[in-house]
Design a protein around this motif. Structure first.
Motif, PDB file in Angstrom:
ATOM      1  N   PHE A   1       0.826  -1.205   0.000  1.00  0.00           N
ATOM      2  CA  PHE A   1       0.000   0.000   0.000  1.00  0.00           C
ATOM      3  C   PHE A   1       0.861   1.255   0.000  1.00  0.00           C
ATOM      4  N   VAL A   2       0.359   2.282  -0.654  1.00  0.00           N
ATOM      5  CA  VAL A   2       0.961   3.615  -0.595  1.00  0.00           C
ATOM      6  C   VAL A   2      -0.103   4.558  -0.043  1.00  0.00           C
ATOM      7  N   LEU A   3       0.094   4.992   1.188  1.00  0.00           N
ATOM      8  CA  LEU A   3      -0.865   5.858   1.872  1.00  0.00           C
ATOM      9  C   LEU A   3      -0.367   7.308   1.810  1.00  0.00           C
ATOM     10  N   PRO A   4      -1.118   8.213   1.177  1.00  0.00           N
ATOM     11  CA  PRO A   4      -0.659   9.612   1.079  1.00  0.00           C
ATOM     12  C   PRO A   4      -0.884  10.399   2.366  1.00  0.00           C
ATOM     13  N   MET A   5      -0.560   9.769   3.495  1.00  0.00           N
ATOM     14  CA  MET A   5      -0.601  10.407   4.806  1.00  0.00           C
ATOM     15  C   MET A   5       0.634   9.956   5.558  1.00  0.00           C
ATOM     16  N   LEU A   6       0.988  10.689   6.598  1.00  0.00           N
ATOM     17  CA  LEU A   6       2.252  10.450   7.285  1.00  0.00           C
ATOM     18  C   LEU A   6       2.047   9.796   8.645  1.00  0.00           C
ATOM     19  N   GLY A   7       3.020   8.965   9.039  1.00  0.00           N
ATOM     20  CA  GLY A   7       3.044   8.440  10.398  1.00  0.00           C
ATOM     21  C   GLY A   7       2.622   6.996  10.533  1.00  0.00           C
ATOM     22  N   LYS A   8       3.304   6.311  11.470  1.00  0.00           N
ATOM     23  CA  LYS A   8       2.959   4.915  11.749  1.00  0.00           C
ATOM     24  C   LYS A   8       1.532   4.791  12.268  1.00  0.00           C
ATOM     25  N   HIS A   9       1.072   5.785  13.021  1.00  0.00           N
ATOM     26  CA  HIS A   9      -0.294   5.722  13.554  1.00  0.00           C
ATOM     27  C   HIS A   9      -1.323   5.669  12.428  1.00  0.00           C
ATOM     28  N   ASN A  10      -1.008   6.284  11.281  1.00  0.00           N
ATOM     29  CA  ASN A  10      -1.939   6.213  10.162  1.00  0.00           C
ATOM     30  C   ASN A  10      -1.888   4.866   9.452  1.00  0.00           C
ATOM     31  N   VAL A  11      -0.785   4.139   9.600  1.00  0.00           N
ATOM     32  CA  VAL A  11      -0.761   2.746   9.137  1.00  0.00           C
ATOM     33  C   VAL A  11      -1.753   1.937   9.964  1.00  0.00           C
ATOM     34  N   GLN A  12      -1.733   2.149  11.278  1.00  0.00           N
ATOM     35  CA  GLN A  12      -2.680   1.449  12.156  1.00  0.00           C
ATOM     36  C   GLN A  12      -4.121   1.823  11.816  1.00  0.00           C
ATOM     37  N   ASN A  13      -4.354   3.109  11.541  1.00  0.00           N
ATOM     38  CA  ASN A  13      -5.697   3.546  11.148  1.00  0.00           C
ATOM     39  C   ASN A  13      -6.122   2.897   9.830  1.00  0.00           C
TER      40      ASN A  13
END
Length: 455
Positions: free
Chosen positions: A277-289
């Motif tokens: 996945f490529v998530l255009p948001m920053l931070g490990k917490h957003n991986v969890q989200n």
């Protein structure tokens, strides 16, 4: 909004017509006369400083066809086509009508709650699902007993899925929202310290958040962030549970996480399937989200590939880890709200952005009760460990930041205005500046000032 008959409305809210205007056509629901549109249902709510029952004439004059009241105050000169309905409580009536409307529509509802990350999770989930479904998501922070019903009334049968955010500050609040919305799937992001002032402990915060499953049965799914220590050991009751996280102990997990300056990359393992996945948001917490959203998407039959494609459609809510690149420095606008965990997450993001100095402009974290000073101190310690160069702080408990960070490199200001006036003297070229505080401090004023600065 789909049309309801007057008999459906009366039955849903247990109401009685006291003025019959005979014209029952409406196209929206409103609680604020400043926003009334033609053909509205107006709910006359009461607050600490207002009584909506006093504004029936104004609402009718602006086009409300039905006014729902809990006090009999029939104003003179009420337009002849306006119907007034009396109920015991307009707040309860608003929720009851929303519940009836939700059940009549019958679309899939996904409820999102948690101490932090609700809005980001909502935004990510709506994007993940967008490749296959028409998705509605909560607008802004309409996530309480007034806002959530208004979101439900914006739905119609053209939508496949609604993602509804649910906030709370005390017991029974999520219960009320869950009753009105009856989610098919629920997501819990984490159990932090937000609202600990009211609830006194994280154990109680967990109990309050778990009210989201109060109306679940064997066909419902709860998806939780297994990386959270209070959610990792949850056991299902009369519903099914899915745990996500960043190790292979969970049903769906992320690995090979790369925190980049403009996006976050990671691989997802889900029931034998793997996709990057490529998530255009920053931070490990957003991986969890994102993992929570991926689990919900799987329950709705989506492939990992299609969900990743959907992330191209993400529309993040403003003032949440928004990166603003100026010629001389970079601003991280995360000033919508603040808690210990969300500030630490923002500091983690700041650490991964290349620049000469890391500056944190911090304000009060509210609703922490007896834990307030210690919580601010812990954030100060965390900033020091991460290598933050300078803290500029104002508001209550700022001394806690100084206690944790140390006096050298931590400047305290009596007011936000004094902090703003000092900005030009404290900034240098290639600084990376994080701005974060609880909503009431309105640190967007600092963002506005920073945007106008040239060094």
């Amino acid at each position: 909004m789909e049309l309801l008959s007057i008999n459906e409305i009366l039955s849903a809210i247990n109401g009685e017509i006291i003025v019959d205007g005979k014209d029952y056509f409406f196209s929206n629901v409103n609680t604020d006369t400043r926003k009334i549109e033609e053909n509205s249902i107006f709910f006359a709510l009461k607050g600490e400083n207002f009584n909506g029952n006093d504004y029936v004439l104004e609402a009718a004059g602006k086009g409300a066809k039905i006014c729902i009241v809990d006090e009999v105050k029939i104003p003179e000169n009420t337009p002849v086509n306006c119907t007034i309905i009396k109920v015991n409580s307009t707040r309860e009536a608003l929720l009851n009508l929303a519940k009836y409307y939700r059940e009549k529509l019958g679309i899939k509802i996904i409820g999102v709650t948690g101490s932090t990350g609700k809005t980001s999770t909502k935004d990510i989930l709506a994007a993940l699902l967008s490749e296959r479904f028409k998705v509605f998501k909560t607008i802004g922070n309409y996530n309480n007993e007034i806002g959530l019903p208004l979101m439900i009334f914006q739905l119609d049968r053209s939508y496949d899925v609604a993602v509804l955010e649910m906030g709370m500050s005390n017991f029974n609040e999520i219960h009320v929202l869950a009753d009105a919305s009856r989610p098919d799937i629920a997501l819990i992001t984490n159990i932090g310290m937000s609202h600990i002032e009211n609830l006194k402990s994280r154990e109680n915060i967990l109990k309050a958040k778990m009210e989201i499953v109060d109306f679940f049965n064997k066909d419902n799914f709860l998806v939780v962030n297994g990386d959270d220590d209070f959610l990792a050991d949850l056991m299902p009751d009369n519903y099914q549970i899915i745990k996500t996280g960043t190790n292979d102990n969970f049903n769906i997990y992320a690995k090979d996480i790369k925190l980049l300056e403009d996006c976050t990359e990671f691989a997802v393992e889900a029931e034998g399937e793997e996709y990057r996945f490529v998530l255009p948001m920053l931070g490990k917490h957003n991986v969890q989200n994102c993992l929570l959203g991926i689990a919900a998407g799987r329950l709705l039959g989506m492939s990992l590939k299609d969900m990743n494609k959907g992330l191209n459609n993400i529309v993040p809510t403003s003032m949440r880890l928004e990166i603003i690149k100026k010629d001389d420095f970079i601003i991280i606008n995360d000033c919508y709200n603040a808690s210990p965990s969300s500030i630490k997450a923002a500091l983690d993001v700041q650490k991964n952005i290349q620049g000469k100095r890391k500056i944190a402009i911090l304000g009060t974290m509210r609703e922490l009760g007896d834990e307030s000073f210690n919580a601010h101190m812990e954030v100060g310690k965390y900033a020091k460990v991460l290598g933050v160069d300078l803290i500029l702080a104002c508001g209550e408990f700022s001394e806690g930041y100084e206690e944790g960070f140390g006096k050298e490199g931590c400047i305290l200001f009596d007011t936000k205005e004094m902090l703003i006036n000092s900005l030009k003297n404290n900034l240098k070229k290639e600084d990376i500046i994080l701005v974060k505080a609880s909503r009431g401090m309105k640190f967007e004023d600092i963002i506005k000032e920073l945007k106008g600065l040239n060094l």
